[in-house]
Design an enzyme around this catalytic site. Structure first.
Site, PDB file in Angstrom:
ATOM      1  CG  HIS B  74      -0.013   0.597   2.721  1.00 59.48           C
ATOM      2  ND1 HIS B  74       0.153  -0.498   3.230  1.00 59.48           N
ATOM      3  CD2 HIS B  74      -0.808   1.572   2.998  1.00 59.48           C
ATOM      4  CE1 HIS B  74       0.246   0.434   4.693  1.00 59.48           C
ATOM      5  NE2 HIS B  74       0.240   1.177   4.076  1.00 59.48           N
ATOM      6  CG  ASP B 105      -0.720  -4.028   2.752  1.00 62.36           C
ATOM      7  OD1 ASP B 105      -1.199  -3.352   3.637  1.00 62.36           O
ATOM      8  OD2 ASP B 105       0.005  -3.318   1.436  1.00 62.36           O
ATOM      9  CB  SER B 185       2.523   1.045   6.188  1.00 60.35           C
ATOM     10  OG  SER B 185       1.739   1.826   6.782  1.00 60.35           O
TER      11      SER B 185
END
Lengths: 527, 486
Positions: B74, B105, B185
């Site tokens: 992402h 992901d 992230s």
């Protein structure tokens, strides 16, 4: 079609007091808007009248109605619903009955009628309740001993544009409020029945809120013109059921003891699009509506009408491209008014039209048979949704109120795919003899339901290999001897795609659970 | 594992930040942890022929091999440009995506010139899952500053949860109470000097609830790409019940000594379809005994049986021992992806397909077009939700998503947002086929009938008029009449 009469638990009220109310012939106490011409009340003006000498028979004909709504919760019919009171008005007719809207009396457990000054109270019973025209007739439980009698209000004459009428309201102290309303137009208004409509009137007036409903009489020259059913404050728009509908409702009931309107059974579309008109080969000067879908066994099908027929004339009237016709009294009324104009005096409704450019004629039978035909998923009033609890498994029949309650406002997109296809197909392969669809609506966790997850909502097709046609025979099956004798199990067959489609219920265990549930106050069924 | 579509968590994403300045000295492995700056172009599914919108953000990545930087999918989805920077080298490096796995992901990046990183240590993974209550440190470039940041916490839970990036997949996660914020992230979580997970999402409605992608998921990704392409997770496709009542065990002829679960559903077109059936009682999977609640012992830990499928690859097999109609038997399931689920996954990096004809625009129904147009027609939604179980889940569902305002479309606005079923009675199964059918039918038939689900009458166009209007509108709008995905 006949509906059963209401019977309400009896209550007796003593005492009656005489009272007198003054009406518009008296000098008004105050006028909210000053007008130059005192003969004609200003539009929207509110007149408050005093209690005093007056035309007794006229004001005695206004009845206060208080009804207690107890609509069962369709998704949990074992729970007692919270009662709600609704306040509105009715009028005594010359035939002695009290006329009010069906909304006032639908799903009610108790109806109380009282004099305008609130001094006399009696219980009322529903004599006739027509969801198609949103009208109802009540009668005091005391019958001819009722203190609320009067000679009644007679019916008026049809009204024309810009004409005025008075909307009557009662305040809590017994004062009457009349608001002058200007008639704007007649139109078809929706009623309580699914897709139901009747002829109504639209008025412009600024009403005060004096009760929690707008069920109010519309009076012209001391005669009844309509029963108001809704009010939009932001637009000052009052909607009432029309005089014509009232006349029809009363005379049909008096002559035949019947009410309600037929369902012709088709969907239709306008003929505005030039491409559709070309494709249907509709002659240039013709308008009308296109038949787009026909319900099997409906009056429309019986008449021989087919999909894509264009109906251009009904009962001698031209139908325009949006479906309107020129009513003798009012301009541009939607064609469905012609059904209630014809029924029940006429046995058929004559229609003319075109099929692929060829002129055709039809006689559509007018009867209420389609309504009484058992629709699988149906709307209902005045009935408790049936349920049956067995061992913690709760069974109910599918109905429109159930779907709305359980799946919310957007129920059409939220319901299981199977229900969706059932609604779309009038005839169900699932169970052609089925009158109703029975589902496992919920599971109360119990020893008899342990291990079963994700099965709520499943349709029950068989029990012990016997087809289930409705909840009555489901109950009978479950309370009869089990199939698998040595194991003491009932087998419920479900209609589920790609899934294990059986639930096994331990009968002994289920019965024990039933006992416990009953002890805890849950009735196992309501039939 | 495919999860239900209804669970949603906040996606810890990325943050628009200006470029960074000086750095901390606190950690020894910081050179291996990089800041990833992404410039994105996001296609507009609500107007598929328009130019993409430009945006961007920041995430974290780390070095796991020779020119291999691991981060989240992402972070780099829809990227037009990716720049990697490390704090001790005063330079930004252009990177590109080597492999991307939207179903878990993760993404692997490489940079144009790896020279400056040759001496940077490669981070290693801890083979064993961390235990509950053990400490982890999360390092990255989250919001709140420009320089590298460390937060510390413990492993609170090891569980399965939905990976929000695709929306429909769920896999193993480590839940930690270390602060994980936008910008973290893709960054590593350490125990000692070993990586135990990749920070990727959190639960906004709860306190201190961050999630890491654990090593087994990362390792599966790295193994999958060894053959040069990412094939994705495989699905067994079954649901099961525990037989918690003794009488039910008797009914299905299961002896007391046999433990296992009863299959309640087999997804059509799934790996198990045709091999396992509803009503089968599974007792062993790959030789491992299944408990009465569907758990197996894997490396000393009880895990749900579908975790075995989680660790397998396309064409691997799972051997089952089962009881069917009272008989003990075996069955082998060859594993594959559940292809029909693609319909429900968020799509990244793909230009939206569309077909424009005479003022009508059709798009394939998928998660992106559904959301962009807020499609709400009940017939369409029902068909969409049910498509996986239909007879032909490989067929495309096409929606009329847009009707150009024009005199020629004055009478047909009511069809907007509807599901197309047929054209001139020909079933429509794909956008390219729709194009062919329209081309052909507009020439041979005087009318074009578009039949939509939930509409009693078709949308009818006069063929000649439609062809003329089509040319006129294309000129007016200056757009390409179609775009098809390969």
């Amino acid at each position: 079609m006949m509906r059963t009469l209401f019977t309400l638990p009896s209550l007796f009220l003593a005492s009656c007091l005489s009272f007198l109310i003054c009406i518009t012939s008296c000098q008004p106490l105050e006028n909210t808007t000053a007008t130059a011409n005192s003969d004609e009340p200003a539009i929207g003006s509110v007149t408050i009248t005093e209690i005093g000498e007056g035309k007794d028979h006229f004001t005695k004909s206004f009845i206060r109605i208080q009804s207690t709504i107890k609509a069962p919760l369709a998704h949990a019919p074992w729970q007692l619903p919270k009662p709600q009171n609704q306040y509105g008005m009715g009028v005594v007719l010359e035939n002695g009955y009290i006329l009010t809207s069906a909304s006032m009396v639908a799903n009610t457990s108790y109806i109380e009628i009282s004099s305008s000054d609130d001094l006399i109270k009696e219980q009322a019973v529903v004599v006739a309740c027509d969801y198609d025209s949103n009208l109802a007739l009540l009668q005091s439980q005391l019958g001819k001993d009722s203190q609320l009698k009067s000679t009644g209000i007679s019916l008026s004459q049809p009204i024309t544009k810009d004409d005025t009428a008075q909307i009557w309201q009662l305040e809590s102290q017994g004062e009457t409020l009349t608001t002058t309303a200007t008639f704007q137009k007649a139109l078809m208004i929706s009623t309580l029945e699914e897709a139901g409509s009747t002829l109504g009137y639209q008025f412009k007036a600024s009403l005060q809120r004096s009760s929690n409903s707008f069920c109010l009489p519309v009076i012209k020259d001391e005669q009844l013109l309509g029963i108001m059913v809704s009010y939009r404050a932001d637009e000052q728009r009052c909607t009432s059921v029309s005089l014509e509908s009232i006349q029809r409702f009363i005379s049909t009931f008096e002559q035949k003891g019947d009410y309600g309107l037929p369902l012709l059974g088709f969907n239709f579309k306008n003929t505005l699009s030039p491409t559709y008109r070309d494709w249907l080969k509709l002659p240039n000067n013709e308008q009308g509506i296109i038949v787009t879908k026909i319900i099997p066994n409906s009056p429309i099908e019986q008449a021989g009408i087919q999909k894509y027929d264009v109906i251009t004339h009904i009962a001698g009237f031209d139908i325009d491209s949006k479906g309107y016709f020129d009513h003798p009294q009012y301009p541009k009324i939607f064609w469905t008014a012609l059904i209630e104009q014809a029924y029940p005096q006429e046995l058929t409704l004559k229609m003319k039209g075109y099929r692929q450019g060829q002129a055709v004629e039809f006689d559509v039978p007018l009867n209420q048979d389609l309504k009484s035909e058992q629709k699988i998923i149906r709307n209902y009033f005045e009935e408790d949704p049936l349920y049956f609890v067995y061992g913690g498994f709760i069974f109910q029949e599918l109905s429109l109120p159930y779907l709305r309650n359980v799946y919310g406002g957007k129920w059409l997109q939220n319901i299981p795919y199977q229900y969706f296809t059932l609604i779309n197909n009038e005839l169900s392969d699932l169970a052609p003899d089925s009158k109703r669809i029975v589902v496992l609506s919920r599971i109360i966790p119990s020893p008899a339901t342990r291990g079963y997850t994700g099965v709520e909502g499943s349709i029950i097709t068989h029990i012990n290999n016997e087809k289930i046609s409705d909840i009555h025979n489901l109950k009978a099956q479950l309370t009869s001897s089990p199939l698998l004798g040595s194991l003491g199990l009932h087998k419920l067959t479900l209609d589920r795609e790609h899934q294990l489609n059986e639930i096994l219920v331990d009968v002994q265990g289920a019965q024990q659970v039933n006992m416990v549930l009953q002890q805890r106050g849950l009735p196992l069924s309501n039939f | 594992m495919i999860t239900s579509l209804t669970r949603r968590f906040a996606l810890i994403n990325i943050l628009l930040v200006v470029s960074s300045l000086g750095f901390s000295q606190a950690i020894s492995l910081e050179k291996s942890i990089v800041k990833i700056e992404v410039s994105t172009e996001n296609y507009d599914y609500s107007l598929p022929w328009s130019a993409p919108r430009f945006s961007g953000g920041i995430g974290t990545g780390f070095l796991i091999g020779e020119n291999q930087f691991l981060t989240n999918a992402h972070v780099v989805s829809n990227a037009r440009q990716i720049l990697i920077s490390s704090h001790n080298v005063d330079k930004k490096y252009t990177a590109r995506i080597k492999y991307i796995a939207h179903d878990c992901d993760l993404a692997l990046l490489e940079i144009e010139d790896f020279t400056d990183f040759e001496d940077v240590p490669v981070l290693t993974f801890k083979e064993v899952l961390p235990t509950l209550d053990s400490t982890v440190k999360v390092i990255g470039f989250p919001m709140g500053g420009n320089r590298i940041s460390i937060t510390k916490g413990i492993v609170s839970r090891i569980d399965f949860t939905t990976y929000v990036h695709s929306g429909v997949d769920s896999h193993l996660i480590l839940q930690v109470d270390a602060a994980i914020n936008p910008g973290n992230s893709g960054g590593p979580a350490f125990q000692g000097e070993e990586v135990v997970g990749v920070a990727f999402q959190g639960l906004t409605s709860a306190d201190n609830t961050g999630y890491l992608i654990p090593v087994p998921v990362i390792k599966r990704f790295l193994t999958d790409i060894e053959d040069g392409s990412y094939d994705g997770y495989v699905e067994l496709g079954i649901s099961y019940w525990s037989l918690e009542q003794d009488k039910l065990r008797d009914y299905y002829k299961i002896k007391d000594s046999q433990s296992g679960v009863l299959i309640s559903q087999v997804m059509p077109h799934s790996s198990a379809d045709g091999i396992l059936k509803p009503g089968d009682f599974l007792t062993k999977i790959d030789g491992i005994t299944i408990s009465n609640t569907g758990f197996i012992q894997l490396k000393g830990n009880p895990v749900p049986l579908y975790e075995l499928a989680e660790r397998k690859f396309t064409d691997d097999t799972l051997e089952f021992e089962l009881i069917r109609d009272g008989q003990l038997t075996k069955a082998n399931v060859t594993l594959d992806r559940l292809k029909g689920m693609d319909l429900y996954k968020v799509i990244y990096g793909e230009k939206p397909a569309y077909l424009f004809f005479s003022g009508l625009a059709f798009q394939p129904l998928n998660q992106n077009s559904l959301a962009a147009h807020k499609l709400s027609d009940p017939s369409l939604l029902q068909a969409y939700n049910h498509h996986l179980q239909s007879d032909n889940p490989e067929d495309e569902l096409l929606a009329l998503t847009h009707i150009e305002s024009d005199l020629s479309t004055a009478w047909i606005q009511e069809f907007k947002g509807a599901l197309l079923l047929k054209v001139n009675d020909i079933d429509i199964i794909s956008l390219t086929q729709l194009h062919e059918v329209i081309q052909e039918q507009s020439k041979i038939s005087p009318h074009l009938h578009f039949t939509f689900s939930g509409f009693d009458m078709p949308l009818i166009l006069d063929s000649k008029d439609a062809l003329q209007n089509h040319e006129r509108l294309l000129n007016k709008l200056k757009m390409a009449p179609f775009y098809f995905n390969s």
